[in-house]
Design an enzyme around this catalytic site. Structure first.
Site, short mmCIF file in Angstrom:
data_model
loop_
_atom_site.label_atom_id
_atom_site.label_comp_id
_atom_site.label_asym_id
_atom_site.label_seq_id
_atom_site.Cartn_x
_atom_site.Cartn_y
_atom_site.Cartn_z
N ASP A 79 -13.65 -1.09 4.74
CA ASP A 79 -12.89 -1.68 5.83
C ASP A 79 -12.52 -0.61 6.86
OD1 ASP A 79 -11.61 -3.79 7.11
OD2 ASP A 79 -9.71 -3.47 6.04
N ASP A 101 -15.93 0.53 12.72
CA ASP A 101 -14.91 0.16 13.71
C ASP A 101 -14.88 1.17 14.84
OD1 ASP A 101 -12.77 -0.56 15.21
OD2 ASP A 101 -11.28 -0.44 13.60
N HIS A 175 -2.63 -6.90 12.89
CA HIS A 175 -2.49 -6.32 11.55
C HIS A 175 -1.02 -6.19 11.16
CE1 HIS A 175 -6.56 -4.70 12.65
NE2 HIS A 175 -6.81 -5.10 11.43
N GLY A 204 -6.30 -9.34 10.26
CA GLY A 204 -4.88 -9.65 10.44
C GLY A 204 -4.52 -11.05 9.97
N THR A 228 -1.39 -7.41 3.82
CA THR A 228 0.08 -7.41 3.68
C THR A 228 0.60 -8.55 2.80
OG1 THR A 228 0.20 -6.46 5.89
CG2 THR A 228 2.25 -7.35 4.99
ZN LIG Z 1 -8.41 -5.01 10.12
#
Ligand SMILES: [Zn+2]
Length: 274
Positions: A79, A101, A175, A204, A228
């Site tokens: 990730d 990314d 996020h 997110g 989260t």
């Molecule tokens: Zn992300």
């Protein structure tokens, strides 16, 4: 079984459901995620990132071992890879997929760097996710929400020129924990879905709301990243259990994490899609 997330996501796109990509940061989270997928008879993508993990390569090897024994398809994805070298380490360690990314770079530079790593990854059958536009941080949602939403026409060009396999888009999520109420740009999602034939990814997912996520996965999002909410559910389960020692705390954390993930899997319509 260990598989790339790409065929998983192509099937999800074709059939109109989403696949959960839980963030895993240790052995217990990996077991929790795989157990959730087995109980729901569904594929799962284990997201591993340098930010959350002491040693990505070592955790990736452990995840690979557990994935091979799983009764459902399990992919292992790096990730938010931000360094060229990290991507190579992950490919060598046996990850099935990488996210490259470069979403904070200018368009042309983003394309150049992602195209480079895509060529390398594809040479050894590793799938590639990349991001156009930029999904920001929930704690500054007011600023980040509209800062870099994905442009549909640019998304099409981006996919063609990079050769990637799936695209992370910015349509109003963020996020971490949101400061404020998240609102998604579904018109933008539909416009991107019409222009881009690759599976689309939503980062997110936590705190975005069940209604928004159910709608998004039914209207074009094939992969939803979750961190989260799962970690918080695990922690809450340990607190609620009243356990007083470290040995059993991990079991409760794993159970809370797993149950929350199963909630999302049902929400995304992915049950029995293994
Ligand atoms: Zn992300």
């Amino acid at each position: 079984m260990l598989v790339s997330m790409i065929p998983m996501l192509q099937k999800a796109r074709a059939e109109g459901y989403g696949v959960a990509a839980p963030s895993v940061n240790n052995e217990d989270a990996i077991y929790g995620a795989v157990a959730a997928a087995e109980e729901c008879n569904t594929p799962v993508i284990l997201d591993i990132s340098f930010g959350l993990t002491r040693n990505v390569v070592r955790l990736g090897r452990l995840a690979e071992d557990i994935a091979r024994d799983a009764r459902v398809p399990v992919a292992i994805n790096q990730d938010h890879g931000r360094e060229f070298e990290h991507a190579i380490w992950c490919i060598r360690a046996g990850f099935t997929d990488i996210m490259v990314d470069r979403s904070q770079l200018p368009f042309e530079e983003n394309i150049a760097q992602v195209a480079d790593l895509t060529r390398i990854a594809h040479a050894v059958n590793v799938g590639v996710e990349a991001e156009l536009g930029h999904v920001g941080q929930g704690y500054q949602y007011e600023i980040d929400r509209d800062a870099a939403l994905t442009d549909p026409a640019m998304a099409k060009e981006y996919c063609e020129r990079t050769g990637i396999d799936c695209l992370a888009i910015a349509i109003g999520t963020a996020h971490g924990e949101y400061k404020g109420t998240p609102y998604l740009d579904f018109d933008r999602l539909h416009a991107i879905f019409d222009k881009v034939s690759l599976p689309l990814v939503l980062h997110g997912g936590s705190g975005t709301g069940d209604e928004n996520l159910a709608k998004a996965t039914h209207e074009g999002i094939s992969k939803v990243n979750l961190a989260t909410d799962l970690f918080m559910a695990g922690w809450q389960a340990a607190l609620d259990s009243g356990c007083r020692d470290g040995r059993t705390a991990y079991r409760h954390i794993e159970r809370g994490y797993k149950e929350k993930l199963m909630h999302f899997m049902r929400l995304f319509g992915q049950v029995n899609k293994a």
